[in-house]
Design an enzyme around this catalytic site. Structure first.
Site, PDB file in Angstrom:
ATOM      1  N   HIS A  43     -28.511 -43.438  19.728  1.00  0.00           N
ATOM      2  CA  HIS A  43     -27.632 -42.977  20.802  1.00  0.00           C
ATOM      3  C   HIS A  43     -26.199 -42.983  20.282  1.00  0.00           C
ATOM      4  O   HIS A  43     -25.764 -43.926  19.611  1.00  0.00           O
ATOM      5  CB  HIS A  43     -27.780 -43.927  21.994  1.00  0.00           C
ATOM      6  CG  HIS A  43     -27.009 -43.555  23.209  1.00  0.00           C
ATOM      7  ND1 HIS A  43     -25.647 -43.698  23.304  1.00  0.00           N
ATOM      8  CD2 HIS A  43     -27.416 -43.037  24.396  1.00  0.00           C
ATOM      9  CE1 HIS A  43     -25.242 -43.297  24.501  1.00  0.00           C
ATOM     10  NE2 HIS A  43     -26.294 -42.885  25.184  1.00  0.00           N
ATOM     11  N   ARG A 100     -27.629 -37.713  22.026  1.00  0.00           N
ATOM     12  CA  ARG A 100     -28.968 -38.012  21.514  1.00  0.00           C
ATOM     13  C   ARG A 100     -29.646 -36.710  21.100  1.00  0.00           C
ATOM     14  O   ARG A 100     -29.231 -35.627  21.507  1.00  0.00           O
ATOM     15  CB  ARG A 100     -29.811 -38.709  22.587  1.00  0.00           C
ATOM     16  CG  ARG A 100     -29.364 -40.112  22.934  1.00  0.00           C
ATOM     17  CD  ARG A 100     -30.247 -40.717  24.013  1.00  0.00           C
ATOM     18  NE  ARG A 100     -29.952 -40.158  25.326  1.00  0.00           N
ATOM     19  CZ  ARG A 100     -30.785 -40.220  26.365  1.00  0.00           C
ATOM     20  NH1 ARG A 100     -31.972 -40.777  26.237  1.00  0.00           N
ATOM     21  NH2 ARG A 100     -30.434 -39.699  27.530  1.00  0.00           N
ATOM     22  N   LYS A 104     -30.517 -33.410  23.556  1.00  0.00           N
ATOM     23  CA  LYS A 104     -29.739 -33.549  24.783  1.00  0.00           C
ATOM     24  C   LYS A 104     -28.573 -32.565  24.765  1.00  0.00           C
ATOM     25  O   LYS A 104     -28.215 -32.015  23.728  1.00  0.00           O
ATOM     26  CB  LYS A 104     -29.223 -34.985  24.938  1.00  0.00           C
ATOM     27  CG  LYS A 104     -30.329 -36.015  25.116  1.00  0.00           C
ATOM     28  CD  LYS A 104     -31.108 -35.784  26.401  1.00  0.00           C
ATOM     29  CE  LYS A 104     -32.171 -36.850  26.622  1.00  0.00           C
ATOM     30  NZ  LYS A 104     -32.934 -36.606  27.860  1.00  0.00           N
ATOM     31  N   ASP A 107     -21.647 -33.115  25.500  1.00  0.00           N
ATOM     32  CA  ASP A 107     -20.862 -33.795  26.525  1.00  0.00           C
ATOM     33  C   ASP A 107     -19.527 -34.132  25.879  1.00  0.00           C
ATOM     34  O   ASP A 107     -19.484 -34.679  24.770  1.00  0.00           O
ATOM     35  CB  ASP A 107     -21.596 -35.068  26.971  1.00  0.00           C
ATOM     36  CG  ASP A 107     -20.889 -35.826  28.087  1.00  0.00           C
ATOM     37  OD1 ASP A 107     -19.656 -35.791  28.143  1.00  0.00           O
ATOM     38  OD2 ASP A 107     -21.581 -36.492  28.883  1.00  0.00           O
ATOM     39  N   CYS A 115     -17.423 -36.421  26.277  1.00  0.00           N
ATOM     40  CA  CYS A 115     -17.118 -37.822  25.923  1.00  0.00           C
ATOM     41  C   CYS A 115     -17.597 -38.143  24.517  1.00  0.00           C
ATOM     42  O   CYS A 115     -17.000 -38.977  23.826  1.00  0.00           O
ATOM     43  CB  CYS A 115     -17.709 -38.786  26.943  1.00  0.00           C
ATOM     44  SG  CYS A 115     -19.503 -38.925  26.952  1.00  0.00           S
ATOM     45  N   TYR A 116     -18.666 -37.444  24.069  1.00  0.00           N
ATOM     46  CA  TYR A 116     -19.149 -37.665  22.702  1.00  0.00           C
ATOM     47  C   TYR A 116     -18.234 -37.031  21.673  1.00  0.00           C
ATOM     48  O   TYR A 116     -18.408 -37.257  20.473  1.00  0.00           O
ATOM     49  CB  TYR A 116     -20.583 -37.169  22.551  1.00  0.00           C
ATOM     50  CG  TYR A 116     -21.551 -38.019  23.329  1.00  0.00           C
ATOM     51  CD1 TYR A 116     -21.844 -39.318  22.910  1.00  0.00           C
ATOM     52  CD2 TYR A 116     -22.146 -37.554  24.492  1.00  0.00           C
ATOM     53  CE1 TYR A 116     -22.699 -40.128  23.633  1.00  0.00           C
ATOM     54  CE2 TYR A 116     -23.006 -38.359  25.219  1.00  0.00           C
ATOM     55  CZ  TYR A 116     -23.273 -39.645  24.786  1.00  0.00           C
ATOM     56  OH  TYR A 116     -24.127 -40.451  25.512  1.00  0.00           O
ATOM     57  N   ASP A 173     -16.879 -32.763  31.492  1.00  0.00           N
ATOM     58  CA  ASP A 173     -18.016 -32.991  30.597  1.00  0.00           C
ATOM     59  C   ASP A 173     -18.419 -31.694  29.891  1.00  0.00           C
ATOM     60  O   ASP A 173     -18.513 -31.606  28.671  1.00  0.00           O
ATOM     61  CB  ASP A 173     -19.143 -33.558  31.478  1.00  0.00           C
ATOM     62  CG  ASP A 173     -20.528 -33.531  30.877  1.00  0.00           C
ATOM     63  OD1 ASP A 173     -20.712 -32.991  29.782  1.00  0.00           O
ATOM     64  OD2 ASP A 173     -21.456 -34.050  31.518  1.00  0.00           O
ATOM     65  N   ASP A 182     -12.683 -35.486  35.514  1.00  0.00           N
ATOM     66  CA  ASP A 182     -12.590 -36.906  35.851  1.00  0.00           C
ATOM     67  C   ASP A 182     -11.793 -37.604  34.766  1.00  0.00           C
ATOM     68  O   ASP A 182     -11.574 -37.055  33.682  1.00  0.00           O
ATOM     69  CB  ASP A 182     -13.979 -37.532  36.041  1.00  0.00           C
ATOM     70  CG  ASP A 182     -14.824 -37.490  34.777  1.00  0.00           C
ATOM     71  OD1 ASP A 182     -14.534 -38.263  33.844  1.00  0.00           O
ATOM     72  OD2 ASP A 182     -15.779 -36.693  34.715  1.00  0.00           O
ATOM     73  N   HIS A 186     -13.812 -38.506  31.261  1.00  0.00           N
ATOM     74  CA  HIS A 186     -13.980 -37.426  30.298  1.00  0.00           C
ATOM     75  C   HIS A 186     -12.640 -36.910  29.787  1.00  0.00           C
ATOM     76  O   HIS A 186     -12.540 -36.479  28.629  1.00  0.00           O
ATOM     77  CB  HIS A 186     -14.807 -36.294  30.912  1.00  0.00           C
ATOM     78  CG  HIS A 186     -16.272 -36.605  30.991  1.00  0.00           C
ATOM     79  ND1 HIS A 186     -16.868 -37.106  32.131  1.00  0.00           N
ATOM     80  CD2 HIS A 186     -17.244 -36.528  30.049  1.00  0.00           C
ATOM     81  CE1 HIS A 186     -18.152 -37.312  31.892  1.00  0.00           C
ATOM     82  NE2 HIS A 186     -18.407 -36.976  30.653  1.00  0.00           N
TER      83      HIS A 186
END
Length: 393
Positions: free
Chosen positions: A218, A261, A264, A267, A269-270, A318, A325, A328
């Protein structure tokens, strides 16, 4: 244009799973945005500054659901502003934030999510990081109490840390404990004992790290493990080549962003959790590994797909179709900072617009340098493990 984008879309291999359908929707959204034109090609700094400053001043009613995350909200907003070279300079605003964080401090030494809430390593890390940004660490933190509380969460058998006295024990808690302790200069041999073996036990067959032994790889937990390994300032026997291969494969060829991952969706944030892991791998290798990712593609994802076309609304999201938000916004900006400054190294004509971030702490490098310089400690990341870094604790 359409042919170029369609050639990069995912193939279901005849198995249309729920995840593949969501990915397909995402890719069509990206393609339609590109074909339609009018996408932002620069970061809308003023809109994002306004969004974060407004939040720091007063939150709307729906944020009552984040009552147990007050230090996080402070950190996300302060760090985002800091990265855009717009730190909080108003003394009244600074005092208000410091007072709020002081109210979150438990008599045990750690910080809870709000006043009178139980201390938790996650909110302790957020509070300590926010105080570093505000240069207010010494005004609030009780170092002896904080040390005793962190040590009360340590599992002597594995070396790992629980996030609270009755909470889960995983690599996240271990990173949070080490990061807060390094920032507060309270690391000891007892604190670090057993952690290298714990981190090695988390590496999966594909090279990434999971939260606990045997868990799926992850991105967030891989970052926590790598950052913890660097903060240990000791050799940790991870298979860095396999880990680097896993990281490289997490960047999407069409969107340009990172997934957390395998199989998936991307996003924003990654953008930080994954991109920051690259310099950490390189540091742990002692300079023997140089692991590339596409900085320009990551910048395209954040700038073109994670902010509004309209110059007025601020904040980042995201992925297309989601709402903005503070979480993010913070991590998208931090990832964009990593990408910009890596790109600037090999492109002399490129100018980074965001401040550089220290990948170990996700705080501006100059603030970390200043914090440790006052203690007579070097913070060079280039050659970890590095004798110059010995002694933060």
């Amino acid at each position: 244009m359409e042919t170029r984008w369609m050639a990069r879309m995912s193939d279901s291999d005849g198995v249309e799973t729920e995840t593949w359908l969501a990915q397909s929707d995402m890719e069509w959204s990206i393609m339609e945005l590109e074909v339609g034109g009018g996408l932002p090609r620069r970061l809308r700094v003023e809109a994002h500054v306004r969004y974060l400053e407004d939040g720091l001043r007063e939150l709307e009613g729906q944020y009552v659901s984040l009552d147990a995350a007050q230090p996080w909200l402070c950190y996300w907003m302060l760090h985002g502003l800091d990265l855009m070279h717009r730190p909080v300079t108003d003394e009244g605003r600074r005092s208000s934030v410091v007072s709020l964080l002081r109210g979150c401090k438990s008599h045990q030494g750690g910080f809870g999510g709000g006043p009178q809430q139980r201390p938790h390593l996650a909110t302790t890390y957020a509070a300590v990081s926010a105080l570093v940004i505000l240069d207010a660490l010494d005004e609030v933190v009780d170092r002896p109490a904080l040390y005793r509380w962190i040590m009360s969460l340590k599992d002597r058998e594995t070396g790992a840390f629980r996030v609270t006295d009755t909470g889960e024990m995983d690599v996240r808690g271990t990173y949070l404990a080490l990061a807060a302790a390094r920032l507060c200069n309270i690391v000891s041999d007892d604190m670090t004992a057993g952690i290298p073996g714990f981190l090695v036990s988390l590496q999966s067959f594909d090279g990434g790290l999971g939260a606990e032994r045997g868990n799926e790889s992850h991105g967030g937990y891989t970052y926590c493990g790598l950052a913890a390994a660097v903060l240990l300032e000791a050799n940790v026997s991870l298979d860095l080549t396999r880990l680097a291969q896993w990281l490289v494969m997490r960047q999407s060829s069409l969107e340009g962003g990172f997934q957390g991952r395998t199989n998936k969706l991307v996003d924003s944030c990654y953008s930080f959790w994954q991109s920051a892991s690259f310099p950490l791998v390189e540091a742990l290798s002692g300079g023997t590994l140089s692991v590339p990712f596409s900085e320009t593609e990551l910048e395209r994802y954040v700038v073109s797909y994670c902010q509004d076309r309209d110059p007025f609304p601020g904040g980042l999201w995201d992925k297309p179709g989601k709402l903005t938000d503070y979480y993010h916004t913070c991590y998208a900006l931090a990832g964009l900072s990593v990408a910009q400054h890596r790109r600037a190294v090999h492109d002399p004509n490129y100018r980074a617009t965001l401040a550089p971030v220290d990948p170990r702490y996700n705080i501006r490098i100059d603030r970390i340098d200043r914090l440790f310089a006052n203690r007579g400690i070097s913070t060079n990341l280039a050659n970890q493990p590095n004798p110059d870094l010995q002694g933060h604790g």
